[in-house]
Design a protein around this motif. Structure first.
Motif, PDB file in Angstrom:
ATOM      1  N   GLY A 219     -13.270 -10.607  10.892  1.00 52.78           N
ATOM      2  CA  GLY A 219     -13.793  -9.253  10.816  1.00 52.78           C
ATOM      3  C   GLY A 219     -12.947  -8.338  11.672  1.00 52.78           C
ATOM      4  O   GLY A 219     -11.728  -8.499  11.760  1.00 52.78           O
ATOM      5  N   GLY A 220     -13.575  -7.409  12.350  1.00 50.96           N
ATOM      6  CA  GLY A 220     -12.871  -6.552  13.288  1.00 50.96           C
ATOM      7  C   GLY A 220     -11.762  -5.729  12.668  1.00 50.96           C
ATOM      8  O   GLY A 220     -11.742  -5.442  11.475  1.00 50.96           O
ATOM      9  N   MET A 221     -10.817  -5.364  13.518  1.00 50.71           N
ATOM     10  CA  MET A 221      -9.748  -4.464  13.093  1.00 50.71           C
ATOM     11  C   MET A 221      -8.747  -5.148  12.166  1.00 50.71           C
ATOM     12  O   MET A 221      -8.165  -4.515  11.296  1.00 50.71           O
ATOM     13  CB  MET A 221      -9.063  -3.872  14.322  1.00 50.71           C
ATOM     14  N   ARG A 222      -8.547  -6.447  12.336  1.00 53.39           N
ATOM     15  CA  ARG A 222      -7.687  -7.156  11.382  1.00 53.39           C
ATOM     16  C   ARG A 222      -8.312  -7.189  10.006  1.00 53.39           C
ATOM     17  O   ARG A 222      -7.616  -7.093   8.988  1.00 53.39           O
ATOM     18  CB  ARG A 222      -7.419  -8.596  11.862  1.00 53.39           C
ATOM     19  N   GLY A 223      -9.622  -7.306   9.956  1.00 49.59           N
ATOM     20  CA  GLY A 223     -10.301  -7.243   8.675  1.00 49.59           C
ATOM     21  C   GLY A 223     -10.088  -5.901   8.006  1.00 49.59           C
ATOM     22  O   GLY A 223      -9.899  -5.813   6.785  1.00 49.59           O
ATOM     23  N   VAL A 224     -10.109  -4.822   8.790  1.00 49.53           N
ATOM     24  CA  VAL A 224      -9.888  -3.468   8.265  1.00 49.53           C
ATOM     25  C   VAL A 224      -8.509  -3.354   7.641  1.00 49.53           C
ATOM     26  O   VAL A 224      -8.355  -2.861   6.515  1.00 49.53           O
ATOM     27  CB  VAL A 224     -10.063  -2.415   9.386  1.00 49.53           C
ATOM     28  N   VAL A 225      -7.485  -3.801   8.357  1.00 49.40           N
ATOM     29  CA  VAL A 225      -6.129  -3.638   7.836  1.00 49.40           C
ATOM     30  C   VAL A 225      -5.887  -4.539   6.630  1.00 49.40           C
ATOM     31  O   VAL A 225      -5.155  -4.178   5.703  1.00 49.40           O
ATOM     32  CB  VAL A 225      -5.072  -3.871   8.941  1.00 49.40           C
ATOM     33  N   GLU A 226      -6.532  -5.709   6.588  1.00 50.43           N
ATOM     34  CA  GLU A 226      -6.389  -6.567   5.420  1.00 50.43           C
ATOM     35  C   GLU A 226      -7.016  -5.932   4.185  1.00 50.43           C
ATOM     36  O   GLU A 226      -6.431  -5.983   3.093  1.00 50.43           O
ATOM     37  CB  GLU A 226      -7.025  -7.936   5.687  1.00 50.43           C
ATOM     38  N   ARG A 227      -8.166  -5.323   4.343  1.00 56.00           N
ATOM     39  CA  ARG A 227      -8.825  -4.689   3.191  1.00 56.00           C
ATOM     40  C   ARG A 227      -7.990  -3.525   2.658  1.00 56.00           C
ATOM     41  O   ARG A 227      -7.832  -3.372   1.443  1.00 56.00           O
ATOM     42  CB  ARG A 227     -10.227  -4.213   3.581  1.00 56.00           C
ATOM     43  N   ASN A 228      -7.464  -2.732   3.560  1.00 58.60           N
ATOM     44  CA  ASN A 228      -6.680  -1.580   3.100  1.00 58.60           C
ATOM     45  C   ASN A 228      -5.340  -1.986   2.510  1.00 58.60           C
ATOM     46  O   ASN A 228      -4.869  -1.381   1.544  1.00 58.60           O
ATOM     47  CB  ASN A 228      -6.477  -0.585   4.241  1.00 58.60           C
ATOM     48  N   THR A 229      -4.717  -3.009   3.072  1.00 57.30           N
ATOM     49  CA  THR A 229      -3.468  -3.500   2.502  1.00 57.30           C
ATOM     50  C   THR A 229      -3.701  -3.989   1.073  1.00 57.30           C
ATOM     51  O   THR A 229      -2.905  -3.713   0.172  1.00 57.30           O
ATOM     52  CB  THR A 229      -2.877  -4.638   3.360  1.00 57.30           C
ATOM     53  N   MET A 230      -4.805  -4.709   0.869  1.00 63.38           N
ATOM     54  CA  MET A 230      -5.130  -5.181  -0.474  1.00 63.38           C
ATOM     55  C   MET A 230      -5.402  -4.016  -1.419  1.00 63.38           C
ATOM     56  O   MET A 230      -4.959  -4.021  -2.575  1.00 63.38           O
ATOM     57  CB  MET A 230      -6.333  -6.114  -0.424  1.00 63.38           C
ATOM     58  N   ARG A 231      -6.102  -3.001  -0.967  1.00 65.84           N
ATOM     59  CA  ARG A 231      -6.376  -1.843  -1.821  1.00 65.84           C
ATOM     60  C   ARG A 231      -5.080  -1.156  -2.246  1.00 65.84           C
ATOM     61  O   ARG A 231      -4.933  -0.737  -3.394  1.00 65.84           O
ATOM     62  CB  ARG A 231      -7.289  -0.858  -1.092  1.00 65.84           C
ATOM     63  N   TYR A 232      -4.139  -1.026  -1.315  1.00 63.37           N
ATOM     64  CA  TYR A 232      -2.855  -0.406  -1.662  1.00 63.37           C
ATOM     65  C   TYR A 232      -2.077  -1.285  -2.645  1.00 63.37           C
ATOM     66  O   TYR A 232      -1.454  -0.779  -3.585  1.00 63.37           O
ATOM     67  CB  TYR A 232      -2.023  -0.141  -0.409  1.00 63.37           C
ATOM     68  N   TYR A 233      -2.103  -2.592  -2.421  1.00 65.12           N
ATOM     69  CA  TYR A 233      -1.389  -3.474  -3.351  1.00 65.12           C
ATOM     70  C   TYR A 233      -1.982  -3.393  -4.752  1.00 65.12           C
ATOM     71  O   TYR A 233      -1.256  -3.304  -5.745  1.00 65.12           O
ATOM     72  CB  TYR A 233      -1.392  -4.929  -2.883  1.00 65.12           C
ATOM     73  N   LEU A 234      -3.299  -3.415  -4.857  1.00 61.87           N
ATOM     74  CA  LEU A 234      -3.945  -3.353  -6.168  1.00 61.87           C
ATOM     75  C   LEU A 234      -3.680  -2.014  -6.852  1.00 61.87           C
ATOM     76  O   LEU A 234      -3.638  -1.936  -8.083  1.00 61.87           O
ATOM     77  CB  LEU A 234      -5.446  -3.600  -6.026  1.00 61.87           C
ATOM     78  N   ALA A 235      -3.473  -0.965  -6.070  1.00 61.08           N
ATOM     79  CA  ALA A 235      -3.082   0.322  -6.645  1.00 61.08           C
ATOM     80  C   ALA A 235      -1.689   0.227  -7.257  1.00 61.08           C
ATOM     81  O   ALA A 235      -1.438   0.728  -8.368  1.00 61.08           O
ATOM     82  CB  ALA A 235      -3.120   1.408  -5.571  1.00 61.08           C
ATOM     83  N   ILE A 236      -0.765  -0.424  -6.557  1.00 57.44           N
ATOM     84  CA  ILE A 236       0.591  -0.621  -7.090  1.00 57.44           C
ATOM     85  C   ILE A 236       0.545  -1.455  -8.360  1.00 57.44           C
ATOM     86  O   ILE A 236       1.165  -1.123  -9.377  1.00 57.44           O
ATOM     87  CB  ILE A 236       1.486  -1.291  -6.022  1.00 57.44           C
TER      88      ILE A 236
END
Length: 295
Positions: free
Chosen positions: A225-242
């Motif tokens: 969870g925590g802040m690493r969880g935040v960056v993982e979720r957003n990285t995945m969202r950006y990848y799925l956008a690409i």
């Protein structure tokens, strides 16, 4: 024509062909291309079998002041297609607007170069003056027959965050496919850390990332969870956008890629589900229409 002249002419043609072949072979791949190709070889088994049920590997890291996410993925698109589709600032705005929290994106030229003026905000409909403006400097880096990279850099972000970077590099691999590497990172200060801790202790308390630290008592993965969880979720969202944009890059395919992005995020509901499909589509259609005229 005499025999000797024929021989001389044939020799000249052969020399030209050999010179052309030598020139074509004389341009070795860059160190970046070689490194990315080696990463592809290293991750072959993980790309074949993983939790994502697609050829994708996600890595993340956290230091006292920086969060970073990396995604490596194999896409079923030829390199020439990928390098063309993802080349240009306006195309990147078409990618970024798919993200739930991107409210606006417009490319503009300045003395510093090409800038993507991006507004980020809440997961629901929001007025632009209530969103945060983040100005990304667009940099088209290496562009070669089998490798390219693109960077978006922003010095300042919301709530005391800074040094944002979205970097994409790609290399041609066998099978007429392309191997991608996406990096998303930023630096946080005291103010942003306090704000994030407040979010994680309230509405974000049940949010997790994709990396597992083992098993829970019931046998389910113990996701970070925590802040690493935040960056993982957003990285995945950006990848799925690409990925969604690659599948539907034409101007007339806006709705197709919106549908594609939402469907892809719903494959990972524990981490990425935030709103219902109808709400996401209505919000994004409004935002895309708005950015045609808003400055």
């Amino acid at each position: 024509m005499t025999v000797s002249k024929c021989i001389n002419l044939a020799g000249s043609v052969l020399l030209l062909c050999l010179c052309g072949a030598t020139d074509a072979q004389a341009a070795p791949e860059s160190a970046s291309a070689i490194s990315l190709r080696a990463k592809y070889a290293e991750l072959t088994s993980k790309l074949t079998s993983n939790q994502f049920k697609r050829p994708l590997v996600l890595e993340s890291s956290e230091t006292p002041d920086t969060l970073k996410g990396d995604i490596y993925a194999l896409v079923d698109h030829p390199f020439t297609e990928v390098s063309t589709v993802l080349n240009g600032p306006s195309r990147w705005c078409d990618v970024l607007i798919l993200h739930l929290n991107t409210k606006y994106c417009r490319a503009a030229n300045s003395d510093a170069g090409t800038t993507l003026n991006v507004s980020v905000g809440k997961k629901d409909d929001q007025q632009l003056d209530a969103a945060y403006r983040v100005n990304f400097l667009y940099r088209q880096g290496t562009s070669a027959p089998t490798y390219f990279d693109t960077r978006l850099d922003a010095k300042k972000g919301p709530l005391g965050t800074s040094n944002y970077r979205i970097m994409l590099e790609a290399v041609e691999v066998p099978g007429n496919k392309t191997f991608l590497h996406l990096t998303y990172s930023y630096t946080f200060g005291f103010t942003s850390k306090i704000a994030m801790q407040a979010y994680l202790s309230t509405v974000g308390s049940d949010k997790v990332g994709f990396t597992s630290n083992g098993k829970q008592a019931d046998g389910q993965p113990d996701y970070i969870g925590g802040m690493r969880g935040v960056v993982e979720r957003n990285t995945m969202r950006y990848y799925l956008a690409i990925d969604s944009y690659l599948d539907a890059p034409a101007a007339a395919q806006v709705d197709t890629r919106l549908q594609g992005w939402f469907a892809a995020t719903e494959e990972y509901p524990l981490q990425l589900h935030e709103v219902e499909r109808s709400d996401y589509l209505a919000m994004k259609r409004h935002e895309i229409e708005r950015q045609k005229t808003a400055q």
